[in-house]
Design a protein around this motif. Structure first.
Motif, PDB file in Angstrom:
ATOM      1  N   MET A 231       0.908  -1.188  -0.063  1.00  0.00           N
ATOM      2  CA  MET A 231      -0.070   0.060  -0.061  1.00  0.00           C
ATOM      3  C   MET A 231       0.736   1.303   0.003  1.00  0.00           C
ATOM      4  O   MET A 231       0.414   2.371  -0.564  1.00  0.00           O
ATOM      5  CB  MET A 231      -0.862   0.053   1.292  1.00  0.00           C
ATOM      6  N   ARG A 232       2.069   1.118   0.566  1.00  0.00           N
ATOM      7  CA  ARG A 232       2.913   2.466   0.484  1.00  0.00           C
ATOM      8  C   ARG A 232       3.814   2.358  -0.770  1.00  0.00           C
ATOM      9  O   ARG A 232       4.368   3.458  -0.919  1.00  0.00           O
ATOM     10  CB  ARG A 232       3.778   2.325   1.667  1.00  0.00           C
ATOM     11  N   GLY A 233       3.996   1.257  -1.443  1.00  0.00           N
ATOM     12  CA  GLY A 233       4.883   1.357  -2.454  1.00  0.00           C
ATOM     13  C   GLY A 233       4.275   1.469  -3.904  1.00  0.00           C
ATOM     14  O   GLY A 233       4.869   1.552  -4.858  1.00  0.00           O
ATOM     15  N   GLY A 234       2.950   1.607  -3.742  1.00  0.00           N
ATOM     16  CA  GLY A 234       2.460   2.023  -5.307  1.00  0.00           C
ATOM     17  C   GLY A 234       0.891   2.875  -4.992  1.00  0.00           C
ATOM     18  O   GLY A 234       0.593   3.160  -4.020  1.00  0.00           O
ATOM     19  N   ASP A 235       0.272   3.199  -6.272  1.00  0.00           N
ATOM     20  CA  ASP A 235      -0.758   3.925  -6.297  1.00  0.00           C
ATOM     21  C   ASP A 235      -1.960   3.074  -5.695  1.00  0.00           C
ATOM     22  O   ASP A 235      -2.472   2.100  -6.160  1.00  0.00           O
ATOM     23  CB  ASP A 235      -1.109   4.368  -7.537  1.00  0.00           C
ATOM     24  N   ILE A 236      -2.658   3.665  -4.763  1.00  0.00           N
ATOM     25  CA  ILE A 236      -3.593   2.956  -4.131  1.00  0.00           C
ATOM     26  C   ILE A 236      -4.707   2.603  -4.913  1.00  0.00           C
ATOM     27  O   ILE A 236      -5.084   1.426  -4.697  1.00  0.00           O
ATOM     28  CB  ILE A 236      -4.080   3.599  -2.824  1.00  0.00           C
ATOM     29  N   GLY A 237      -5.149   3.322  -5.936  1.00  0.00           N
ATOM     30  CA  GLY A 237      -6.053   3.104  -6.863  1.00  0.00           C
ATOM     31  C   GLY A 237      -5.656   1.885  -7.707  1.00  0.00           C
ATOM     32  O   GLY A 237      -6.693   1.229  -8.102  1.00  0.00           O
ATOM     33  N   PHE A 238      -4.606   1.661  -8.256  1.00  0.00           N
ATOM     34  CA  PHE A 238      -3.946   0.566  -8.943  1.00  0.00           C
ATOM     35  C   PHE A 238      -4.033  -0.511  -7.979  1.00  0.00           C
ATOM     36  O   PHE A 238      -4.358  -1.811  -8.326  1.00  0.00           O
ATOM     37  CB  PHE A 238      -2.844   0.948  -9.616  1.00  0.00           C
ATOM     38  N   VAL A 239      -3.529  -0.493  -6.809  1.00  0.00           N
ATOM     39  CA  VAL A 239      -3.083  -1.669  -5.749  1.00  0.00           C
ATOM     40  C   VAL A 239      -4.308  -2.278  -5.349  1.00  0.00           C
ATOM     41  O   VAL A 239      -4.583  -3.648  -5.031  1.00  0.00           O
ATOM     42  CB  VAL A 239      -2.063  -1.250  -4.780  1.00  0.00           C
ATOM     43  N   ALA A 240      -5.391  -1.437  -4.872  1.00  0.00           N
ATOM     44  CA  ALA A 240      -6.495  -1.879  -3.991  1.00  0.00           C
ATOM     45  C   ALA A 240      -7.206  -2.924  -4.644  1.00  0.00           C
ATOM     46  O   ALA A 240      -7.676  -4.028  -3.700  1.00  0.00           O
ATOM     47  CB  ALA A 240      -7.432  -0.826  -3.437  1.00  0.00           C
ATOM     48  N   PRO A 241      -7.454  -3.146  -5.929  1.00  0.00           N
ATOM     49  CA  PRO A 241      -8.447  -4.084  -6.473  1.00  0.00           C
ATOM     50  C   PRO A 241      -7.781  -5.498  -6.404  1.00  0.00           C
ATOM     51  O   PRO A 241      -8.575  -6.491  -6.299  1.00  0.00           O
ATOM     52  CB  PRO A 241      -8.430  -3.708  -8.228  1.00  0.00           C
ATOM     53  N   PHE A 242      -6.526  -5.636  -6.136  1.00  0.00           N
ATOM     54  CA  PHE A 242      -5.793  -6.840  -6.112  1.00  0.00           C
ATOM     55  C   PHE A 242      -6.053  -7.416  -4.589  1.00  0.00           C
ATOM     56  O   PHE A 242      -5.760  -8.513  -4.415  1.00  0.00           O
ATOM     57  CB  PHE A 242      -4.359  -6.932  -6.284  1.00  0.00           C
ATOM     58  N   ARG A 243      -6.850  -6.638  -3.980  1.00  0.00           N
ATOM     59  CA  ARG A 243      -7.269  -7.356  -2.412  1.00  0.00           C
ATOM     60  C   ARG A 243      -8.196  -8.572  -2.795  1.00  0.00           C
ATOM     61  O   ARG A 243      -8.545  -9.429  -1.800  1.00  0.00           O
ATOM     62  CB  ARG A 243      -7.725  -6.397  -1.670  1.00  0.00           C
ATOM     63  N   TYR A 244      -8.891  -8.559  -3.767  1.00  0.00           N
ATOM     64  CA  TYR A 244      -9.790  -9.671  -4.216  1.00  0.00           C
ATOM     65  C   TYR A 244      -9.268 -11.011  -4.552  1.00  0.00           C
ATOM     66  O   TYR A 244      -9.960 -11.749  -4.693  1.00  0.00           O
ATOM     67  CB  TYR A 244     -10.668  -9.006  -5.344  1.00  0.00           C
ATOM     68  N   THR A 245      -7.702 -10.913  -4.260  1.00  0.00           N
ATOM     69  CA  THR A 245      -7.111 -12.283  -4.477  1.00  0.00           C
ATOM     70  C   THR A 245      -7.552 -13.136  -3.449  1.00  0.00           C
ATOM     71  O   THR A 245      -7.408 -14.413  -3.590  1.00  0.00           O
ATOM     72  CB  THR A 245      -5.469 -11.921  -4.333  1.00  0.00           C
ATOM     73  N   SER A 246      -7.927 -12.552  -2.308  1.00  0.00           N
ATOM     74  CA  SER A 246      -8.318 -13.478  -1.084  1.00  0.00           C
ATOM     75  C   SER A 246      -9.403 -14.217  -1.547  1.00  0.00           C
ATOM     76  O   SER A 246      -9.714 -15.411  -0.921  1.00  0.00           O
ATOM     77  CB  SER A 246      -8.458 -12.611   0.085  1.00  0.00           C
ATOM     78  N   LEU A 247     -10.408 -13.870  -2.158  1.00  0.00           N
ATOM     79  CA  LEU A 247     -11.699 -14.791  -2.564  1.00  0.00           C
ATOM     80  C   LEU A 247     -11.282 -15.812  -3.448  1.00  0.00           C
ATOM     81  O   LEU A 247     -11.668 -17.013  -3.215  1.00  0.00           O
ATOM     82  CB  LEU A 247     -12.661 -13.679  -3.300  1.00  0.00           C
ATOM     83  N   LEU A 248     -10.470 -15.833  -4.387  1.00  0.00           N
ATOM     84  CA  LEU A 248      -9.881 -16.770  -5.288  1.00  0.00           C
ATOM     85  C   LEU A 248      -9.081 -17.736  -4.381  1.00  0.00           C
ATOM     86  O   LEU A 248      -9.424 -18.932  -4.420  1.00  0.00           O
ATOM     87  CB  LEU A 248      -9.062 -16.137  -6.361  1.00  0.00           C
ATOM     88  N   VAL A 249      -8.470 -17.403  -3.594  1.00  0.00           N
ATOM     89  CA  VAL A 249      -7.419 -18.215  -2.612  1.00  0.00           C
ATOM     90  C   VAL A 249      -8.496 -19.192  -1.540  1.00  0.00           C
ATOM     91  O   VAL A 249      -8.376 -20.217  -1.294  1.00  0.00           O
ATOM     92  CB  VAL A 249      -6.429 -17.482  -1.876  1.00  0.00           C
TER      93      VAL A 249
END
Length: 301
Positions: A231-249
């Motif tokens: 969250m500190r290393g990239g643009d939040i708007g770009f990074v945040a959607p990847f949180r949905y990885t948890s559902l796939l896992v």
């Protein structure tokens, strides 16, 4: 590798680690009392975060009275949310609970508008309403697929929403490790008190149970570290959607470890929640860009 791609990978790692932690805790739930299990994991996490904060010099940071109040509020919400979440996790499919938790971007956006007065346009309001329809499809109140543990999942969402709102008001200078350490201590203390109040009879963990609890603690610390870096290393708007990885896992682990797979209605509801969450994140990013351009006297394209 660009900063955004690296940050997205870190978020995917963190979400995977958090979900593996959930699966390990569920595997260990059969032989250990509820609060003992949380307490043991909490002790390991507290020790690890203390060493991390000490090595980085964050324990010397002096917090303001406002930050102390917000940290206490966030810690209380974290502790309560943990109890609700694990209660639901031990009694319902992992993927179903994960699908309910995907509503967090919607609840945080709505709560920020209600309590902080943040501007939310009609598009995001519409997305939030549709997203809550998706949550209703997942839990199906009054129908055969409904269980009371779905309500525990919703209670966990409410607690985590409060936790995130408190975090948003913290000073940007306060070290994240200090905040996480306070939360770990709070969860550990609450679980210890819960065990005493309910007069749980503690048992000596087997080697396998000890390994599961230790693995869960390591995953939680790894997930936290990767999430902060992402969250500190990239643009939040770009990074945040990847949180949905948890559902796939969660879908994969639920099938492999517990022979669980959501039914069609749950999958439809989860799809609606994820789609509206992604749209909400996109609109929030667009709103921030518009505000930034307006502050510079420019017009968005």
């Amino acid at each position: 590798m660009s900063d955004n791609i690296r940050a997205a990978l870190l978020i995917m790692v963190s979400m995977t680690a958090f979900t593996v932690n959930d699966a390990l805790m569920k595997l260990a739930s059969g032989g250990l009392p509820f609060f003992q299990q949380i307490f043991l994991r909490g002790c390991l996490i507290t020790g690890g975060l203390f060493v991390l904060a000490w090595s980085m010099g964050h324990l010397r940071y002096r917090t303001t009275p406002q930050d102390r109040k917000l940290t206490a509020l966030r810690t209380a919400a974290e502790a309560v949310g943990t109890v609700f979440f694990l209660t639901a996790l031990y009694s319902m499919p992992l993927a179903n609970l994960s699908a309910i938790l995907q509503a967090l971007p919607l609840t945080v956006t709505l709560a920020a508008a209600l309590f902080f007065g943040e501007a939310v346009g009609w598009r995001r309001i519409a997305a939030i309403v549709v997203g809550f329809v998706g949550v209703t499809i997942i839990i199906r109140p009054g129908m055969d697929g409904f269980t009371v543990y779905s309500l525990y999942g919703l209670a966990a969402v409410a607690a985590v929403t409060l936790r995130d709102l408190a975090a948003r008001k913290l000073s940007s200078t306060i070290p994240s490790t200090r905040v996480a350490l306070a939360a770990a201590i709070g969860v550990t203390v609450l679980s210890g008190l819960g065990s005493v109040v309910l007069q749980e009879r503690w048992v000596v963990p087997s080697l396998g149970e000890g390994a599961l609890i230790t693995g869960a603690a390591l995953c939680l610390m790894a997930g936290y570290t990767a999430a902060v870096a992402g969250m500190r290393g990239g643009d939040i708007g770009f990074v945040a959607p990847f949180r949905y990885t948890s559902l796939l896992v969660a879908l994969i682990l639920g099938l492999v470890l517990f022979n669980e797979w959501p039914d069609r209605l749950t999958m439809i509801g989860a799809g609606i929640v994820v789609a509206t969450g992604l749209f909400t994140l996109y609109r929030e990013r667009a709103s921030r860009q518009t505000a930034a351009l307006s502050a510079k006297g420019l017009r968005p394209r």
